[in-house]
Design an enzyme around this catalytic site. Structure first.
Site, PDB file in Angstrom:
ATOM      1  N   LYS A 197       0.952  -1.103   0.155  1.00  0.00           N
ATOM      2  CA  LYS A 197       0.126  -0.128   0.046  1.00  0.00           C
ATOM      3  C   LYS A 197       0.900   1.264  -0.027  1.00  0.00           C
ATOM      4  O   LYS A 197       2.005   1.283   0.155  1.00  0.00           O
ATOM      5  CB  LYS A 197      -0.930  -0.163   1.267  1.00  0.00           C
ATOM      6  CG  LYS A 197      -1.863  -1.255   1.189  1.00  0.00           C
ATOM      7  CD  LYS A 197      -2.635  -1.186   0.004  1.00  0.00           C
ATOM      8  CE  LYS A 197      -3.699  -2.238  -0.146  1.00  0.00           C
ATOM      9  NZ  LYS A 197      -3.105  -3.650  -0.223  1.00  0.00           N
TER      10      LYS A 197
HETATM   11  C1  LIG Z   1      -9.218  -3.451  -2.084  1.00  0.00           C
HETATM   12  C2  LIG Z   1      -8.690  -4.114  -0.750  1.00  0.00           C
HETATM   13  N1  LIG Z   1      -9.524  -4.506   0.450  1.00  0.00           N
HETATM   14  C3  LIG Z   1      -8.935  -5.076   1.432  1.00  0.00           C
HETATM   15  C4  LIG Z   1      -7.631  -5.132   1.523  1.00  0.00           C
HETATM   16  C5  LIG Z   1      -7.290  -5.950   2.759  1.00  0.00           C
HETATM   17  O1  LIG Z   1      -6.291  -5.598   3.258  1.00  0.00           O
HETATM   18  P1  LIG Z   1      -5.377  -6.260   4.238  1.00  0.00           P
HETATM   19  O2  LIG Z   1      -4.356  -7.191   3.492  1.00  0.00           O
HETATM   20  O3  LIG Z   1      -4.546  -5.406   5.176  1.00  0.00           O
HETATM   21  O4  LIG Z   1      -6.189  -7.199   5.194  1.00  0.00           O
HETATM   22  C6  LIG Z   1      -7.015  -5.060   0.446  1.00  0.00           C
HETATM   23  C7  LIG Z   1      -5.423  -5.533   0.776  1.00  0.00           C
HETATM   24  O5  LIG Z   1      -4.793  -5.825  -0.324  1.00  0.00           O
HETATM   25  C8  LIG Z   1      -7.212  -4.623  -0.687  1.00  0.00           C
HETATM   26  O6  LIG Z   1      -6.475  -4.146  -1.642  1.00  0.00           O
END
Ligand SMILES: Cc1ncc(COP(=O)(O)O)c(C=O)c1O
Length: 394
Positions: A197
């Site tokens: 990110k």
């Molecule tokens: C669009 C989207 N939603 C949710 C997530 C979930 O985040 P995390 O990987 O921190 O759980 C991500 C992460 O890749 C994402 O890109």
């Protein structure tokens, strides 16, 4: 740079290091700060988490913010705060990381997918109302690649139809809408700090909430439902999980947060160069689909092109393999969710969301991260065009 595929420097493949699709930028001060936390004797949730939450809240205009150990559980907790579960429906896009819809299943509700807009690659707001039923409790829009869903349209619909919104802004930290930061307004807003990110805390996420009361409840869901009082008072009123962020992770986040604008500005410069190179007429003729050139709202979390699938004699996976051979990483964000086995078994099938399916089949994420150079962009474009031009039907 000159037109066509003649480049300012000749690229000697063997001499070049592998160019990953993404890479976090961690400065020495942050690394030293992490070492300090490790030596402090307090490495799990503590002062750094508190400080990170305070600074995030200031970043979002003073709204309550709580951190968690992923951007997935942030959304699950938002759903639980709304009491969404069995018998409820939640509208979302089929073109997102599977976490977005898995959390809906996790709380016992049913995802209702709505096809995307081919232009933005985000959920098609024109199709949302047709998907609303008496069971619809919430919408989870996703800002794919950092391009914000139109918040004015979104909230006009949600408010009029009395539906809550959990913005999956995992990818849009630092993006804006109508000049306002994503997260500084709206209903629940969820971010991820996964290493790919725009800012990271290794793993982690945060949820922007509407009130301190909601934030207190979120804290209960975050840690076993525990409510503490006085020196030894403890009660549990609900089933919470184990979703707290560590101080080590928060210290990484604290080192990243002040650099978000600098990181995003660098991404924008690189994307402008990608678009300049890929917009040359002789390259355009190959039919690569380019992302919407939005330089006011998007944080450019990813740079994604659409391969001219039916015109190509090789598959996307082979394009990716050839890029890897050339020392270049790439990715797919995302295969559509409704065609995963879990979701097919729940009734979805090919053809349900044709626009998302076409984009999901042909989308290719190219390298983009703040420490990349313009020469890296030239290298990616040169290799990609060499591959596409050698495998295209005329
Ligand atoms: C669009 C989207 N939603 C949710 C997530 C979930 O985040 P995390 O990987 O921190 O759980 C991500 C992460 O890749 C994402 O890109």
């Amino acid at each position: 740079m000159a037109a066509s595929v003649s480049y300012s420097q000749d690229i000697v493949k063997a001499a070049l290091p592998f160019l990953p699709m993404t890479r976090p930028t961690l400065d020495e001060e942050t690394i030293a700060g992490v070492v300090e936390v490790l030596r402090s004797g307090w490495i799990t949730s503590g002062p750094c988490v508190k400080e990170f939450e305070t600074k995030l809240s200031a970043y979002f205009g003073g709204r309550p913010v709580r951190t968690f150990n992923s951007g997935t559980c942030t959304m699950e907790i938002a759903l639980r705060l709304l009491g969404i579960g069995q018998g409820d429906e939640v509208i979302t896009t089929p073109l997102t990381w599977v976490a977005t819809s898995n959390v809906i299943l996790e709380v016992g509700a049913r995802p209702v997918f709505v096809d995307i807009d081919a232009n933005t690659r985000n959920i098609d707001l024109n199709k949302i109302e047709a998907a609303i039923t008496a069971k619809t409790r919430a919408i989870i829009p996703v800002d794919l690649a950092g391009l914000p869903v139109d918040r004015a349209r979104l909230y006009e619909i949600a408010n009029r139809r009395k539906i809550r919104v959990i913005e999956d802004a995992a990818q849009s930290f630092g993006s804006t809408f109508n000049g306002k930061r994503i997260g500084s307004f709206g209903d629940f807003v969820s971010f991820s700090f996964h290493p790919n990110k725009n800012i990271t805390s290794i793993e982690g996420g945060c949820l922007v909430l509407n009130s301190e009361a909601e934030a207190k409840l979120a804290e209960q869901y975050r840690l076993q439902g525990v409510i503490r009082s006085g020196n030894d008072g403890m009660d549990v009123e609900l089933v919470g999980g184990k979703f707290n962020l560590t101080d080590v992770a928060a210290r990484v986040g604290l080192g990243q947060l002040p650099r978000i604008d600098e990181f995003n500005q660098k991404r924008i410069l690189l994307v402008k160069y990608y678009l300049e190179l890929l917009s040359q007429p002789e390259i355009k003729a190959y039919g690569l689909g380019l992302p919407l050139a939005n330089f006011t709202d998007s944080n450019w979390h990813m740079f994604q092109v659409l391969l001219p699938g039916d015109r190509m004699t090789i598959k996307r996976s082979e394009v990716m393999a050839k890029l890897t051979q050339a020392g270049i990483g790439s990715g797919v964000h995302y295969p559509v969710i409704h065609l995963f086995s879990l979701y097919r078994n729940l009734g979805w099938k090919e053809g349900d969301f044709p626009i998302a399916e076409n984009v999901g089949r042909n989308l290719l994420t190219l390298p983009l991260f703040p420490s990349m150079t313009h020469a890296d962009v030239e290298r990616v474009v040169k290799e990609l065009i060499a591959i596409v031009s050698a495998h295209i039907r005329s």
